[in-house]
Design a protein around this motif. Structure first.
Motif, mmCIF file in Angstrom:
data_model
loop_
_atom_site.group_PDB
_atom_site.id
_atom_site.type_symbol
_atom_site.label_atom_id
_atom_site.label_comp_id
_atom_site.label_asym_id
_atom_site.label_seq_id
_atom_site.Cartn_x
_atom_site.Cartn_y
_atom_site.Cartn_z
ATOM 1 N N LEU A 16 45.439 6.637 -72.234
ATOM 2 C CA LEU A 16 44.532 6.277 -73.315
ATOM 3 C C LEU A 16 43.097 6.461 -72.851
ATOM 4 O O LEU A 16 42.835 6.847 -71.710
ATOM 5 N N ASN A 17 42.147 6.181 -73.719
ATOM 6 C CA ASN A 17 40.740 6.345 -73.362
ATOM 7 C C ASN A 17 39.958 5.092 -73.727
ATOM 8 O O ASN A 17 39.081 5.116 -74.596
ATOM 9 N N PRO A 18 40.241 3.977 -73.067
ATOM 10 C CA PRO A 18 39.487 2.752 -73.345
ATOM 11 C C PRO A 18 38.097 2.824 -72.734
ATOM 12 O O PRO A 18 37.819 3.674 -71.882
ATOM 13 N N VAL A 19 37.209 1.961 -73.173
ATOM 14 C CA VAL A 19 35.930 1.823 -72.496
ATOM 15 C C VAL A 19 36.200 1.264 -71.100
ATOM 16 O O VAL A 19 36.959 0.316 -70.930
ATOM 17 N N ARG A 20 35.584 1.878 -70.091
ATOM 18 C CA ARG A 20 35.748 1.431 -68.712
ATOM 19 C C ARG A 20 34.428 0.822 -68.230
ATOM 20 O O ARG A 20 33.380 1.463 -68.308
ATOM 21 N N THR A 21 34.493 -0.397 -67.724
ATOM 22 C CA THR A 21 33.327 -1.032 -67.124
ATOM 23 C C THR A 21 33.561 -1.156 -65.628
ATOM 24 O O THR A 21 34.521 -1.803 -65.200
ATOM 25 N N ILE A 22 32.702 -0.526 -64.842
ATOM 26 C CA ILE A 22 32.759 -0.596 -63.383
ATOM 27 C C ILE A 22 31.575 -1.444 -62.933
ATOM 28 O O ILE A 22 30.418 -1.103 -63.215
ATOM 29 N N GLN A 23 31.864 -2.540 -62.217
ATOM 30 C CA GLN A 23 30.778 -3.469 -61.881
ATOM 31 C C GLN A 23 31.120 -4.262 -60.625
ATOM 32 O O GLN A 23 32.201 -4.831 -60.504
ATOM 33 N N TYR A 24 30.185 -4.283 -59.699
ATOM 34 C CA TYR A 24 30.269 -5.143 -58.525
ATOM 35 C C TYR A 24 29.563 -6.468 -58.814
ATOM 36 O O TYR A 24 28.631 -6.523 -59.621
ATOM 37 N N ASP A 25 29.989 -7.523 -58.138
ATOM 38 C CA ASP A 25 29.360 -8.830 -58.299
ATOM 39 C C ASP A 25 27.869 -8.740 -57.979
ATOM 40 O O ASP A 25 27.461 -8.122 -56.980
ATOM 41 N N GLY A 26 27.053 -9.331 -58.844
ATOM 42 C CA GLY A 26 25.615 -9.361 -58.614
ATOM 43 C C GLY A 26 24.876 -8.098 -59.013
ATOM 44 O O GLY A 26 23.667 -7.996 -58.795
ATOM 45 N N GLU A 27 25.596 -7.122 -59.581
ATOM 46 C CA GLU A 27 24.973 -5.862 -59.990
ATOM 47 C C GLU A 27 25.166 -5.632 -61.480
ATOM 48 O O GLU A 27 26.083 -6.189 -62.093
ATOM 49 N N ALA A 28 24.304 -4.804 -62.055
ATOM 50 C CA ALA A 28 24.487 -4.400 -63.450
ATOM 51 C C ALA A 28 25.694 -3.476 -63.553
ATOM 52 O O ALA A 28 26.090 -2.820 -62.589
ATOM 53 N N ALA A 29 26.274 -3.418 -64.739
ATOM 54 C CA ALA A 29 27.485 -2.631 -64.958
ATOM 55 C C ALA A 29 27.174 -1.157 -65.146
ATOM 56 O O ALA A 29 26.053 -0.764 -65.508
ATOM 57 N N ARG A 30 28.197 -0.345 -64.912
ATOM 58 C CA ARG A 30 28.210 1.038 -65.374
ATOM 59 C C ARG A 30 29.338 1.118 -66.404
ATOM 60 O O ARG A 30 30.477 0.766 -66.107
ATOM 61 N N ILE A 31 29.012 1.586 -67.607
ATOM 62 C CA ILE A 31 29.957 1.585 -68.711
ATOM 63 C C ILE A 31 30.275 3.030 -69.087
ATOM 64 O O ILE A 31 29.377 3.810 -69.411
ATOM 65 N N PHE A 32 31.557 3.398 -69.036
ATOM 66 C CA PHE A 32 32.042 4.737 -69.353
ATOM 67 C C PHE A 32 32.697 4.680 -70.731
ATOM 68 O O PHE A 32 33.582 3.859 -70.961
ATOM 69 N N THR A 33 32.323 5.576 -71.636
ATOM 70 C CA THR A 33 32.712 5.398 -73.039
ATOM 71 C C THR A 33 33.460 6.550 -73.681
ATOM 72 O O THR A 33 33.962 6.400 -74.799
ATOM 73 N N ASP A 34 33.548 7.715 -73.056
ATOM 74 C CA ASP A 34 34.091 8.903 -73.725
ATOM 75 C C ASP A 34 35.521 8.655 -74.188
ATOM 76 O O ASP A 34 36.432 8.491 -73.379
ATOM 77 N N GLY A 35 35.735 8.656 -75.505
ATOM 78 C CA GLY A 35 37.039 8.352 -76.073
ATOM 79 C C GLY A 35 37.979 9.524 -76.205
ATOM 80 O O GLY A 35 39.083 9.378 -76.743
ATOM 81 N N GLY A 36 37.579 10.723 -75.763
ATOM 82 C CA GLY A 36 38.504 11.845 -75.725
ATOM 83 C C GLY A 36 38.559 12.713 -76.963
ATOM 84 O O GLY A 36 39.562 13.382 -77.213
#
Length: 285
Positions: free
Chosen positions: A229-249
């Motif tokens: 599937l192609n869900p929104v992916r949030t990659i984030q370390y503690d104490g840092e701002a997120a990186r949000i990946f959104t391409d739904g395919g």
């Protein structure tokens, strides 16, 4: 007041909410999702992240929609597919090049009813529109960009992007990286799938790669697995701002994946996700 610097549109303030969509790829269903989000969140600023052409059958409708949206105040950014069209129009790419491999001929037929010459493209409103688009939109809390940036404190320094890239003999210029990067944005090292830290102090929102391909490990051992599937992916370390990946395919084959209609993401000013609209989730909850 936003200012354009190095193809980055910079604003000195944030809005309360943003609506973000990337990689529409000629998909008419995505426009319906955007309309629903704009109806539910009428005061949110619409930001679109590139790759509006090449893929589905409604490229002309998508570009006409975005021209109107920009005239109404939306922030419309450029992706690598728009750059490939511009390269063709400016005689930097031919019909045996990478754009035609990525449905360029179909896009020309949708826009002009036939595969027209670069000169005809240059004379069109679509060339004018796409050639005026910035690559990145930056605010005090956010970085909106098609593919990615270097996730360090010098992310906005063009001299920080001088690494060789083995795609069509290009170099990693600042502009090229922002619309083409994949693993070099995701990971600490291209060949080691360990997610990079986000040292920009800003939430970064991208499209470009269908999120089903985003997988890897955090340096603390947590893992993110690939998905069909192609869900929104949030990659984030503690104490840092997120990186949000959104391409739904949406660029995938509609005969195989008929309902990859994109992810329209509503963001709060603190970088959290308020709501996501896609084929399975079309109404505000």
């Amino acid at each position: 007041m936003a200012k354009l610097i190095n193809q980055t549109l910079k604003s000195c303030k944030d809005t309360d909410k943003y609506i973000f969509i990337s990689d529409i790829h000629g998909n008419e269903e995505t426009l319906k999702l955007i309309d629903q989000a704009r109806e539910d969140f009428p005061n949110a600023l619409l930001v679109t992240g590139g790759d509006y052409i090449d893929g589905r059958n409604n490229v002309k409708d998508v570009l006409d929609y975005l021209i109107r949206a920009r005239d109404e105040g939306a922030i419309v950014l450029k992706g690598n597919h728009e750059q490939m069209l511009l390269n063709y129009a400016e005689h930097k790419e031919h019909q045996d090049g990478i754009w035609f491999y990525n449905s360029g001929a179909d896009t020309l037929k949708q826009l002009f009813n036939e595969v027209v010459s670069p000169k005809v493209v240059q004379q069109s409103k679509y060339y004018k529109f796409l050639s005026e688009l910035p690559i990145m939109y930056e605010t005090p809390q956010f970085i909106f960009v098609h593919a990615g940036i270097h996730c360090d404190k010098n992310y906005d320094d063009p001299s920080n992007y001088a690494t060789e890239l083995n795609i069509a003999r290009h170099q990693y210029t600042y502009d090229f990286f922002r619309i083409w990067a994949r693993q070099d944005y995701w990971y600490n090292h291209r060949d080691e799938p360990v997610f990079a830290h986000n040292l920009t102090n800003k939430t970064i929102i991208t499209g470009h790669t269908p999120t089903s391909a985003i997988s890897g490990q955090y340096d603390d051992g947590r893992s993110v697995n690939a998905s069909i599937l192609n869900p929104v992916r949030t990659i984030q370390y503690d104490g840092e701002a997120a990186r949000i990946f959104t391409d739904g395919g949406s660029h995938s084959d509609p005969k195989i994946y008929p309902h990859n209609d994109g992810n329209v993401v509503v963001l709060n000013s603190d970088g959290t996700i308020e709501h996501t609209y896609n084929y399975e989730n079309t109404l505000k909850q």
